[in-house]
Design a protein around this motif. Structure first.
Motif, mmCIF file in Angstrom:
data_model
loop_
_atom_site.group_PDB
_atom_site.id
_atom_site.type_symbol
_atom_site.label_atom_id
_atom_site.label_comp_id
_atom_site.label_asym_id
_atom_site.label_seq_id
_atom_site.Cartn_x
_atom_site.Cartn_y
_atom_site.Cartn_z
ATOM 1 N N PRO A 154 12.189 26.608 -72.459
ATOM 2 C CA PRO A 154 13.289 26.326 -73.371
ATOM 3 C C PRO A 154 14.332 25.411 -72.724
ATOM 4 N N SER A 155 14.978 24.614 -73.577
ATOM 5 C CA SER A 155 15.980 23.680 -73.065
ATOM 6 C C SER A 155 17.272 24.426 -72.744
ATOM 7 N N ASN A 156 18.018 23.866 -71.832
ATOM 8 C CA ASN A 156 19.273 24.461 -71.380
ATOM 9 C C ASN A 156 20.423 23.501 -71.711
ATOM 10 N N PRO A 157 21.378 23.892 -72.556
ATOM 11 C CA PRO A 157 21.636 25.253 -73.027
ATOM 12 C C PRO A 157 21.201 25.534 -74.458
ATOM 13 N N GLY A 158 20.586 24.564 -75.158
ATOM 14 C CA GLY A 158 20.348 24.719 -76.590
ATOM 15 C C GLY A 158 19.221 25.651 -76.969
ATOM 16 N N LEU A 159 18.300 25.947 -76.005
ATOM 17 C CA LEU A 159 17.198 26.882 -76.207
ATOM 18 C C LEU A 159 16.180 26.405 -77.239
ATOM 19 N N ASP A 160 16.006 25.091 -77.347
ATOM 20 C CA ASP A 160 14.891 24.573 -78.130
ATOM 21 C C ASP A 160 13.616 24.660 -77.298
ATOM 22 N N VAL A 161 12.480 24.691 -77.997
ATOM 23 C CA VAL A 161 11.176 24.834 -77.348
ATOM 24 C C VAL A 161 10.245 23.749 -77.875
ATOM 25 N N CYS A 162 9.438 23.180 -76.991
ATOM 26 C CA CYS A 162 8.418 22.225 -77.409
ATOM 27 C C CYS A 162 7.038 22.776 -77.075
ATOM 28 N N ASP A 163 6.021 22.199 -77.687
ATOM 29 C CA ASP A 163 4.643 22.634 -77.512
ATOM 30 C C ASP A 163 4.080 21.979 -76.248
ATOM 31 N N ILE A 164 4.027 22.732 -75.163
ATOM 32 C CA ILE A 164 3.615 22.172 -73.878
ATOM 33 C C ILE A 164 2.199 21.619 -73.952
ATOM 34 N N ARG A 165 1.266 22.391 -74.498
ATOM 35 C CA ARG A 165 -0.127 21.934 -74.562
ATOM 36 C C ARG A 165 -0.228 20.604 -75.311
ATOM 37 N N ARG A 166 0.452 20.508 -76.432
ATOM 38 C CA ARG A 166 0.379 19.287 -77.237
ATOM 39 C C ARG A 166 0.921 18.095 -76.468
ATOM 40 N N LEU A 167 2.057 18.259 -75.819
ATOM 41 C CA LEU A 167 2.654 17.152 -75.083
ATOM 42 C C LEU A 167 1.821 16.782 -73.863
ATOM 43 N N VAL A 168 1.263 17.786 -73.184
ATOM 44 C CA VAL A 168 0.417 17.518 -72.021
ATOM 45 C C VAL A 168 -0.818 16.721 -72.433
ATOM 46 N N GLU A 169 -1.475 17.142 -73.493
ATOM 47 C CA GLU A 169 -2.675 16.425 -73.938
ATOM 48 C C GLU A 169 -2.353 14.976 -74.296
ATOM 49 N N ALA A 170 -1.223 14.765 -74.974
ATOM 50 C CA ALA A 170 -0.837 13.405 -75.354
ATOM 51 C C ALA A 170 -0.488 12.576 -74.126
ATOM 52 N N ALA A 171 0.222 13.181 -73.176
ATOM 53 C CA ALA A 171 0.619 12.457 -71.973
ATOM 54 C C ALA A 171 -0.596 12.095 -71.128
ATOM 55 N N HIS A 172 -1.477 13.039 -70.918
ATOM 56 C CA HIS A 172 -2.669 12.777 -70.106
ATOM 57 C C HIS A 172 -3.570 11.724 -70.757
ATOM 58 N N ALA A 173 -3.644 11.735 -72.074
ATOM 59 C CA ALA A 173 -4.443 10.718 -72.766
ATOM 60 C C ALA A 173 -3.887 9.323 -72.538
ATOM 61 N N ARG A 174 -2.584 9.245 -72.223
ATOM 62 C CA ARG A 174 -1.925 7.965 -71.959
ATOM 63 C C ARG A 174 -1.788 7.690 -70.466
ATOM 64 N N GLY A 175 -2.357 8.545 -69.640
ATOM 65 C CA GLY A 175 -2.319 8.337 -68.194
ATOM 66 C C GLY A 175 -1.036 8.773 -67.519
ATOM 67 N N ALA A 176 -0.238 9.625 -68.183
ATOM 68 C CA ALA A 176 1.040 10.077 -67.615
ATOM 69 C C ALA A 176 0.906 11.479 -67.026
ATOM 70 N N LEU A 177 1.634 11.715 -65.942
ATOM 71 C CA LEU A 177 1.767 13.054 -65.384
ATOM 72 C C LEU A 177 2.822 13.826 -66.175
ATOM 73 N N VAL A 178 2.746 15.162 -66.090
ATOM 74 C CA VAL A 178 3.695 16.009 -66.823
ATOM 75 C C VAL A 178 4.296 17.039 -65.877
ATOM 76 N N ALA A 179 5.623 17.087 -65.864
ATOM 77 C CA ALA A 179 6.355 18.109 -65.128
ATOM 78 C C ALA A 179 7.123 18.964 -66.123
ATOM 79 N N VAL A 180 7.113 20.273 -65.920
ATOM 80 C CA VAL A 180 7.825 21.201 -66.798
ATOM 81 C C VAL A 180 8.879 21.937 -65.980
#
Length: 382
Positions: A154-180
């Motif tokens: 979750p984001s700090n301080p707003g506490l929004d959440v994103c779909d990690i799996r979805r973003l990771v798959e999209a990033a890796h398909a584009r050759g990007a690393l992902v840090a959480v």
């Protein structure tokens, strides 16, 4: 009888937290060795051993790094953890070790308030910085051509959440690393590497250690080449923790599951009480049914964290509320066993209303905390 069961790693979070990173038992030796204070080590001949100089390695770090790795990626081989002097030291190590002039990085626009400082430094080095909010997986829209995607959920301080799996798959398909950034969730609340991320980064200052007496950060990753670069950056910057801090952190891990379970349950109780208050407070907590982040959080989080946010109508009302609290300290940071709250806008780095409150729920009795919060709300409205 087969001894196969005895070979399995512990599966329970509590068992794992209590046992993580401990050395093999040696008769008459402590179960958790004390901190090793050493700037250098005996080193005759060729330097082939693990410990040569205090900026490179320390046995106390080793135990803690193994422990954190066991929590972040249970039973997974090939995962490495490196500890740092603070969460920002860990964050900087990933960003500045992986990016070069001409690269592009995607950061959250609603993340930790120090990220704008990092952005300015990255841009000074010729790195393109793109931003988008955490909610709605909006970072997907600016991902093309990026070298690294930085997620805070979750984001700090707003506490929004994103779909990690979805973003990771999209990033890796584009050759990007992902840090959480896994600070708010902790490894018992969320395991980014299991969701496909390359790095899990956190401030151990917060709930991981949980007593408000240690500054610490860490990076856990499975990409050997990328982690070698992170280790090199730590050596160059000298952003290392002291052995006493590392030992205190390891000691604190033994109660992590107890603290997390208590604080998460109490945070939900506080969030429910705030939700039911007669005024509309815009309460946010990922574990609260009906929260905009709840559906995604329920898919990828094991526990929802100890932070609750809400908004009072004015700055003056927020300050009266904080002054009226008796069991909750007016202090920054979060994750400690003693509850804290603050008017987040006082720092000027977050895009939040003047009356926005970030509350970190501690380990006090939930009934006492709820009563204190509701009484302070009532008093502050007069």
């Amino acid at each position: 009888m087969s001894d196969t069961g005895a070979q399995r790693p512990p599966s329970g979070d509590g068992t794992r937290a209590v046992r993580a990173g401990l050395p093999e038992p040696v008769k008459y030796e402590p179960t958790l060795p004390g901190p090793v204070f050493a700037a250098h080590y005996h080193l005759p001949g060729e330097p082939t051993g693990p410990y040569t100089y205090g900026r490179d390695e320390n046995p106390t770090w080793t135990h803690l790094e193994r422990a954190i790795g066991e929590l972040e990626a249970p039973g997974e081989d090939g995962v490495e953890t490196l500890v740092f002097a603070s969460g920002m030291a860990a964050t900087s190590s990933v960003l500045f070790s992986q990016l070069r002039a001409g690269d592009a990085v995607v950061l959250p626009s609603d993340g930790y308030q120090a990220l704008p400082l990092v952005r300015a430094q990255l841009e000074a080095y010729g790195i393109e910085v793109r931003t988008a909010p955490t909610g709605g997986d909006a970072q997907l829209g600016v991902l093309d051509g990026a070298k690294l995607l930085w997620i805070e959920t979750p984001s700090n301080p707003g506490l929004d959440v994103c779909d990690i799996r979805r973003l990771v798959e999209a990033a890796h398909a584009r050759g990007a690393l992902v840090a959480v950034d896994n600070t708010l969730a902790t490894p018992l609340g969320q395991r980014p590497l299991e969701l496909g991320a390359d790095f899990s980064v956190a401030s151990g200052t917060k709930q991981l250690t949980g007593h408000g007496d240690v500054l610490l950060g860490y990076v856990t990753g499975r990409n050997a080449e990328a982690m070698t670069a992170v280790r090199r950056w730590r050596k160059i910057a000298g952003a290392i923790p002291g052995p006493m801090e590392a030992w205190l952190a390891h000691r604190s891990l033994a109660t992590l599951h107890l603290r997390v379970d208590r604080q998460n349950a109490s945070a939900l109780a506080v969030a429910e009480a705030l939700r039911d208050w007669p005024e509309e407070l815009g309460v946010r907590y990922p574990g609260l049914p009906g929260d905009p982040s709840h559906a995604i959080a329920a898919q990828q989080m094991l526990r929802y964290g100890c932070v609750v946010s809400f908004t009072l109508p004015t700055r003056a009302r927020a300050e009266r509320f904080l002054d009226a609290l008796r069991l909750v300290d007016d202090a920054t940071s979060f994750g400690g066993v003693r509850s804290t709250a603050e008017r987040r806008g006082r720092w000027g780095g977050d895009a939040v209303p003047e009356g926005f409150i970030r509350m970190s729920v501690g380990a006090e009795d939930p009934e006492d905390l709820v009563a204190d919060v509701l009484r302070a709300l009532d008093e502050s409205a007069r």
